[in-house]
Design a protein around this motif. Sequence first.
Motif, PDB file in Angstrom:
ATOM      1  N   ASN A   1      -4.619   5.299   4.707  1.00  0.00           N
ATOM      2  CA  ASN A   1      -5.892   6.016   4.750  1.00  0.00           C
ATOM      3  C   ASN A   1      -7.039   5.020   4.705  1.00  0.00           C
ATOM      4  N   ALA A   2      -8.001   5.198   5.583  1.00  0.00           N
ATOM      5  CA  ALA A   2      -9.141   4.287   5.691  1.00  0.00           C
ATOM      6  C   ALA A   2      -9.930   4.175   4.388  1.00  0.00           C
ATOM      7  N   SER A   3      -9.923   5.221   3.578  1.00  0.00           N
ATOM      8  CA  SER A   3     -10.680   5.187   2.323  1.00  0.00           C
ATOM      9  C   SER A   3     -10.096   4.194   1.313  1.00  0.00           C
ATOM     10  N   ARG A   4      -8.886   3.735   1.553  1.00  0.00           N
ATOM     11  CA  ARG A   4      -8.230   2.776   0.656  1.00  0.00           C
ATOM     12  C   ARG A   4      -8.442   1.335   1.104  1.00  0.00           C
ATOM     13  N   LEU A   5      -9.172   1.134   2.192  1.00  0.00           N
ATOM     14  CA  LEU A   5      -9.368  -0.193   2.778  1.00  0.00           C
ATOM     15  C   LEU A   5     -10.852  -0.514   2.860  1.00  0.00           C
ATOM     16  N   VAL A   6     -11.247  -1.619   2.254  1.00  0.00           N
ATOM     17  CA  VAL A   6     -12.651  -2.018   2.217  1.00  0.00           C
ATOM     18  C   VAL A   6     -12.805  -3.342   2.957  1.00  0.00           C
TER      19      VAL A   6
ATOM     20  N   MET B   1       0.826  -1.210   0.000  1.00  0.00           N
ATOM     21  CA  MET B   1       0.000   0.000   0.000  1.00  0.00           C
ATOM     22  C   MET B   1       0.863   1.265   0.000  1.00  0.00           C
ATOM     23  N   ARG B   2       1.943   1.239   0.728  1.00  0.00           N
ATOM     24  CA  ARG B   2       2.844   2.401   0.747  1.00  0.00           C
ATOM     25  C   ARG B   2       3.508   2.602  -0.609  1.00  0.00           C
ATOM     26  N   ASN B   3       3.845   1.524  -1.278  1.00  0.00           N
ATOM     27  CA  ASN B   3       4.503   1.615  -2.582  1.00  0.00           C
ATOM     28  C   ASN B   3       3.528   1.831  -3.730  1.00  0.00           C
ATOM     29  N   ASN B   4       2.244   1.686  -3.472  1.00  0.00           N
ATOM     30  CA  ASN B   4       1.206   1.867  -4.483  1.00  0.00           C
ATOM     31  C   ASN B   4       0.130   2.783  -3.922  1.00  0.00           C
ATOM     32  N   PRO B   5       0.406   4.083  -3.854  1.00  0.00           N
ATOM     33  CA  PRO B   5      -0.476   5.015  -3.152  1.00  0.00           C
ATOM     34  C   PRO B   5      -1.874   5.163  -3.752  1.00  0.00           C
ATOM     35  N   ASP B   6      -2.089   4.663  -4.953  1.00  0.00           N
ATOM     36  CA  ASP B   6      -3.424   4.731  -5.557  1.00  0.00           C
ATOM     37  C   ASP B   6      -4.206   3.436  -5.374  1.00  0.00           C
ATOM     38  N   ALA B   7      -3.586   2.433  -4.772  1.00  0.00           N
ATOM     39  CA  ALA B   7      -4.221   1.122  -4.625  1.00  0.00           C
ATOM     40  C   ALA B   7      -5.270   1.128  -3.519  1.00  0.00           C
ATOM     41  N   THR B   8      -6.289   0.306  -3.728  1.00  0.00           N
ATOM     42  CA  THR B   8      -7.313   0.042  -2.720  1.00  0.00           C
ATOM     43  C   THR B   8      -7.347  -1.464  -2.506  1.00  0.00           C
ATOM     44  N   ILE B   9      -7.487  -1.870  -1.258  1.00  0.00           N
ATOM     45  CA  ILE B   9      -7.469  -3.289  -0.908  1.00  0.00           C
ATOM     46  C   ILE B   9      -8.782  -3.670  -0.228  1.00  0.00           C
ATOM     47  N   GLU B  10      -9.322  -4.819  -0.629  1.00  0.00           N
ATOM     48  CA  GLU B  10     -10.431  -5.421   0.106  1.00  0.00           C
ATOM     49  C   GLU B  10      -9.833  -6.360   1.147  1.00  0.00           C
ATOM     50  N   ILE B  11     -10.387  -6.328   2.342  1.00  0.00           N
ATOM     51  CA  ILE B  11      -9.946  -7.179   3.439  1.00  0.00           C
ATOM     52  C   ILE B  11     -11.047  -8.195   3.693  1.00  0.00           C
TER      53      ILE B  11
END
Length: 159
Positions: A124-129, A80-90
């Motif tokens: 950022n919480a907006s990047r985590l689903v 996530m730090r190396n891909n600042p535009d990425a969003t991840i589903e958990i």
Amino acid sequence: RMIDVNKNGVPDELEKLVTMTNSKDGVDGVSAETKTANAINAQMVEKLINDGYVTAYFEFDQTDPTDASTEGIDFILTYMRNNPDATIEIHGNADEVGNSEYNNKLADNRSANVKKVLIDAGINASRLVVVGKGEDKSVNPNSALARRLVRKVSFKIKK
């Protein structure tokens, strides 16, 4: 067991792949070979994540990941730090022992707890689903060892 020389919880070979996927070697000075290698590494890292090789495991009826699961969460943090535009589903899971409604809530809480860890680490919480998957019935419910494999959180990169 993989080598972790810098003792950050991420095996060096995996860390190298994540770091290389976001390499900024120069604008026009990067060779075609380097660009190709970086693209292949990026695809490999995404495949590792999306295919469930990067996970956090949990003990029975617990929402805190096991100590060994720090490596998987740190891998996602580095990605996530190396891909600042990425969003991840958990994706949270529970085994099928006990009440289904309770297990579904447990799976949700596991996902939410891993999300909190990543937020506390600066993502950022907006990047985590959070996606609670509930009970995973893919293993023999009579096998205590097999059930350990489905008490987990896995991740998916959202495109």
